[in-house]
Scaffold this motif. Sequence first.
Motif, PDB file in Angstrom:
ATOM      1  N   PRO A  68      18.012 -20.428   1.097  1.00  0.00           N
ATOM      2  CA  PRO A  68      17.215 -19.226   1.392  1.00  0.00           C
ATOM      3  C   PRO A  68      16.288 -19.434   2.600  1.00  0.00           C
ATOM      4  O   PRO A  68      16.109 -18.514   3.403  1.00  0.00           O
ATOM      5  N   GLU A  69      15.753 -20.627   2.739  1.00  0.00           N
ATOM      6  CA  GLU A  69      14.884 -20.947   3.884  1.00  0.00           C
ATOM      7  C   GLU A  69      15.661 -20.864   5.200  1.00  0.00           C
ATOM      8  O   GLU A  69      15.179 -20.305   6.186  1.00  0.00           O
ATOM      9  N   GLU A  70      16.869 -21.411   5.221  1.00  0.00           N
ATOM     10  CA  GLU A  70      17.707 -21.340   6.416  1.00  0.00           C
ATOM     11  C   GLU A  70      18.080 -19.897   6.735  1.00  0.00           C
ATOM     12  O   GLU A  70      18.025 -19.481   7.893  1.00  0.00           O
ATOM     13  N   LYS A  71      18.448 -19.153   5.705  1.00  0.00           N
ATOM     14  CA  LYS A  71      18.827 -17.757   5.916  1.00  0.00           C
ATOM     15  C   LYS A  71      17.661 -16.968   6.499  1.00  0.00           C
ATOM     16  O   LYS A  71      17.839 -16.182   7.435  1.00  0.00           O
ATOM     17  N   ALA A  72      16.462 -17.179   5.975  1.00  0.00           N
ATOM     18  CA  ALA A  72      15.276 -16.471   6.483  1.00  0.00           C
ATOM     19  C   ALA A  72      15.033 -16.823   7.950  1.00  0.00           C
ATOM     20  O   ALA A  72      14.710 -15.944   8.760  1.00  0.00           O
ATOM     21  N   PHE A  73      15.224 -18.078   8.313  1.00  0.00           N
ATOM     22  CA  PHE A  73      15.067 -18.485   9.715  1.00  0.00           C
ATOM     23  C   PHE A  73      16.123 -17.803  10.585  1.00  0.00           C
ATOM     24  O   PHE A  73      15.808 -17.230  11.632  1.00  0.00           O
ATOM     25  N   LEU A  74      17.379 -17.846  10.165  1.00  0.00           N
ATOM     26  CA  LEU A  74      18.471 -17.258  10.943  1.00  0.00           C
ATOM     27  C   LEU A  74      18.307 -15.754  11.114  1.00  0.00           C
ATOM     28  O   LEU A  74      18.641 -15.206  12.162  1.00  0.00           O
ATOM     29  N   GLU A  75      17.795 -15.078  10.091  1.00  0.00           N
ATOM     30  CA  GLU A  75      17.611 -13.626  10.152  1.00  0.00           C
ATOM     31  C   GLU A  75      16.707 -13.219  11.316  1.00  0.00           C
ATOM     32  O   GLU A  75      16.845 -12.123  11.854  1.00  0.00           O
ATOM     33  N   GLN A  76      15.800 -14.101  11.719  1.00  0.00           N
ATOM     34  CA  GLN A  76      14.922 -13.809  12.858  1.00  0.00           C
ATOM     35  C   GLN A  76      15.701 -13.662  14.156  1.00  0.00           C
ATOM     36  O   GLN A  76      15.218 -13.068  15.117  1.00  0.00           O
ATOM     37  N   TYR A  77      16.913 -14.239  14.202  1.00  0.00           N
ATOM     38  CA  TYR A  77      17.729 -14.232  15.410  1.00  0.00           C
ATOM     39  C   TYR A  77      18.997 -13.401  15.244  1.00  0.00           C
ATOM     40  O   TYR A  77      19.888 -13.464  16.077  1.00  0.00           O
TER      41      TYR A  77
END
Length: 140
Positions: A123-132
């Motif tokens: 979930p942490e990675e997904k939240a980071f990727l969603e920014q881009y």
Amino acid sequence: MARHVFHCPLRWADMDAYGHINNVVFLRYLEEARIDLMFRLASDAGSATFAGGSVVAKHEIDYLRPLVHRYEPVVIETWVTDITAASMTLRYELKDETQLYVRASSVLVPYNLEQQRPRRITPEEKAFLEQYRDDGAVAV
């Protein structure tokens, strides 16, 4: 959403016999931009999970025009177009102020280095990727 912008220097050794940047070198340039996004920026944002590993499952690259060696860096814009439970797709444009040289994409799979197998996106990675995440619109 935002695209990641990376300024990539060209090296003398990247040049082929015709003074152009060799085609295989472009994959290294994309790797540098991807590492800057997924390791440096993710770490700066407090997420170190990408450091656990990821592997490239697929690359596609369109060479649009030759890039002649020069001392000014090129710009690589990177953005996310797809996130699934166990993969992500990144798109790239390699360009300068006046020309678009390369369009490319990579499918990446998070990887557990200890267990030597693919893993799920956290979930942490997904939240980071969603920014881009971007709609994938490309320059013409």
